[in-house]
Motif scaffolding. Structure first.
Motif, PDB file in Angstrom:
ATOM      1  N   ALA A   1       0.857  -1.189   0.000  1.00  0.00           N
ATOM      2  CA  ALA A   1       0.000   0.000   0.000  1.00  0.00           C
ATOM      3  C   ALA A   1       0.890   1.234   0.000  1.00  0.00           C
ATOM      4  O   ALA A   1       1.869   1.307   0.738  1.00  0.00           O
ATOM      5  CB  ALA A   1      -0.890  -0.012   1.238  1.00  0.00           C
TER       6      ALA A   1
ATOM      7  N   LYS B   1      -2.486   5.730  -6.927  1.00  0.00           N
ATOM      8  CA  LYS B   1      -2.562   6.521  -5.698  1.00  0.00           C
ATOM      9  C   LYS B   1      -2.676   5.625  -4.465  1.00  0.00           C
ATOM     10  O   LYS B   1      -2.505   6.104  -3.339  1.00  0.00           O
ATOM     11  CB  LYS B   1      -3.762   7.466  -5.761  1.00  0.00           C
ATOM     12  CG  LYS B   1      -3.645   8.545  -6.823  1.00  0.00           C
ATOM     13  CD  LYS B   1      -4.872   9.445  -6.824  1.00  0.00           C
ATOM     14  CE  LYS B   1      -4.743  10.530  -7.877  1.00  0.00           C
ATOM     15  NZ  LYS B   1      -5.946  11.414  -7.918  1.00  0.00           N
ATOM     16  N   GLU B   2      -2.956   4.358  -4.682  1.00  0.00           N
ATOM     17  CA  GLU B   2      -3.159   3.441  -3.560  1.00  0.00           C
ATOM     18  C   GLU B   2      -2.041   2.429  -3.376  1.00  0.00           C
ATOM     19  O   GLU B   2      -1.785   1.985  -2.237  1.00  0.00           O
ATOM     20  CB  GLU B   2      -4.482   2.661  -3.730  1.00  0.00           C
ATOM     21  CG  GLU B   2      -5.740   3.505  -3.653  1.00  0.00           C
ATOM     22  CD  GLU B   2      -6.028   4.242  -4.956  1.00  0.00           C
ATOM     23  OE1 GLU B   2      -5.630   3.713  -6.029  1.00  0.00           O
ATOM     24  OE2 GLU B   2      -6.624   5.339  -4.905  1.00  0.00           O
ATOM     25  N   ARG B   3      -1.367   2.073  -4.453  1.00  0.00           N
ATOM     26  CA  ARG B   3      -0.414   0.961  -4.352  1.00  0.00           C
ATOM     27  C   ARG B   3       0.920   1.303  -4.989  1.00  0.00           C
ATOM     28  O   ARG B   3       1.034   2.193  -5.833  1.00  0.00           O
ATOM     29  CB  ARG B   3      -0.995  -0.300  -5.007  1.00  0.00           C
ATOM     30  CG  ARG B   3      -2.347  -0.714  -4.462  1.00  0.00           C
ATOM     31  CD  ARG B   3      -2.686  -2.148  -4.754  1.00  0.00           C
ATOM     32  NE  ARG B   3      -2.576  -2.508  -6.159  1.00  0.00           N
ATOM     33  CZ  ARG B   3      -2.834  -3.728  -6.637  1.00  0.00           C
ATOM     34  NH1 ARG B   3      -3.223  -4.680  -5.813  1.00  0.00           N
ATOM     35  NH2 ARG B   3      -2.716  -3.988  -7.929  1.00  0.00           N
TER      36      ARG B   3
END
Length: 400
Positions: free
Chosen positions: A191, A221-223
């Motif tokens: 993440a 944007k998340e990972r």
């Protein structure tokens, strides 16, 4: 495996070209050749034509080499690269962003392009060797394949072979047996930290752990993926786990691969039975040894092979520009391999505005154009390189 004539078929396409390995370089070569009207077959050892997923960072030169923008394979763009050593850091802002791509998607795009052009992709066929000249020695080859799910064997008669079957290339081994170097790559999907910039790559130099580096590449944007390159897979796994723990990352899944290493003496061509065998991509060691990146360089190798097939120049001549680039990266790697943590501190402190202008304008696939400008922009780099080269090999691992 003992050949059985009861399990043998012979295909008669004496003017066809065989591409062994459905890699990015192999599929790109197949597409270019088929688009020029040549008969091309791609043989892939895996029973199902599915490339393993892997998040990769490439330079902005990728669309230029491909001749199109692989939109479906691009998952993110990178505008900044942050370099971190024990006692220093530097930030590079790219004039043209790097691209984060999903290898599986890029392979799929290239496979579709090759098939639309008329190339045939045959999966589940493992190359096992050459049977020498075919047709009375008129520059044709017999290739032997074994079906991945049975003992059924087949032969193909072709005019030319392009080996694109990766770092452990069986084509390369059969055509020109020699020791081939490789390194181990491992990265973990994690993440992305809440405050991290999704358009900034981070690179950590930890000389006590690796002669290469650790990295964080945001894929969204998340990972992100956090990875490491090293000599042995087991060693890389242990050190990456330690680094992930120290940085507070929880691995969600892993992506691993051996990566070929370029040599100054690389000679990615041979002649078997009067027919040419050309190697491209990882099979040819077409990898930048500073970053161990091979997507763009492998595609350039594929284009050079196709130009050699279609034109008057030899593959060696078509590879001159690429080889200069790869040799320079290997030279730079030989210097960096002698660096200590203190040397990396000095290097990052030396990145003045003139140096950054060069690095921000010229990407990693254009280092030949930029390299000789660097000492003029920062003379301190010459003294750093000279001091490192005078050091005994192996000293970097002992000095922190």
């Amino acid at each position: 495996m003992t050949q059985s004539t009861s399990h043998l078929s012979l295909s008669t396409h004496p003017k066809s070209i065989a591409v062994v390995g459905a890699s990015t370089a192999g599929l790109f070569a197949a597409a270019l050749l088929a688009e020029r009207g040549l008969s091309v077959r791609v043989y892939e050892a895996n029973g199902s034509f599915n490339a393993l997923p892997r998040t990769l960072i490439v330079t902005s030169r990728l669309p230029q080499v491909l001749g199109f923008v692989p939109t479906e394979a691009i998952v993110n763009q990178v505008h900044h690269i942050e370099l971190i050593s024990r006692g220093a850091s530097a930030r590079i802002t790219l004039r043209k962003p790097d691209l984060i791509i999903e290898r599986e998607s890029l392979v799929g795009l290239l496979a579709e392009r090759a098939q639309r052009a008329g190339a045939e992709i045959v999966s589940g066929q493992r190359f096992v060797g050459f049977d020498g000249a075919a047709g009375g020695g008129h520059g044709e080859l017999r290739l032997r394949f074994v079906d991945a799910t049975s003992d059924y064997q087949r032969e193909e008669r072709v005019a030319l072979v392009i080996g694109a079957d990766g770092v452990r290339s069986q084509v390369a081994q059969a055509a020109a047996p020699k020791q081939r170097d490789s390194v181990a790559l491992l990265q973990a999907l994690v993440a992305l930290p809440p405050k991290a910039d999704p358009h900034t790559v981070r690179v950590w130099f930890e000389r006590g752990d690796t002669r290469f580096f650790y990295w964080l590449i945001p894929e969204s944007k998340e990972r992100a993926v956090v990875g490491l390159i090293g000599e042995e897979a087991a060693e890389v796994k242990e050190r990456l786990a330690r680094f992930l723990g120290a940085q507070g990352f929880e691995p969600l899944e892993y992506q691993a691969a051996p990566v070929a290493a370029h040599r100054f003496s690389s000679r990615p061509w041979a002649e078997v039975g009067g027919s040419r065998v050309l190697l491209v991509g990882d099979a040819a060691g077409q990898v930048k040894m500073t970053t161990v990146g091979g997507v763009v360089t492998g595609l350039r190798g594929a284009r050079a092979a196709v130009d050699a097939v279609l034109g008057r120049n030899s593959y060696r001549q078509e590879l001159r520009e690429l080889k200069r680039e790869l040799d320079l990266h290997l030279l730079m790697r030989s210097i960096l391999d002698r660096f200590t943590d203190a040397d990396y501190d000095t290097l990052l402190h030396s990145l003045n505005r003139r140096i950054k202008d060069i690095l921000e304008t010229r990407n990693r696939d254009e280092m030949v154009r930029a390299f000789w400008s660097l000492p003029f922009a920062q003379p301190r780099l010459l003294s750093l390189a000279a001091g490192v080269l005078l050091r005994k090999p192996g000293a970097a691992g002992r000095r922190r």
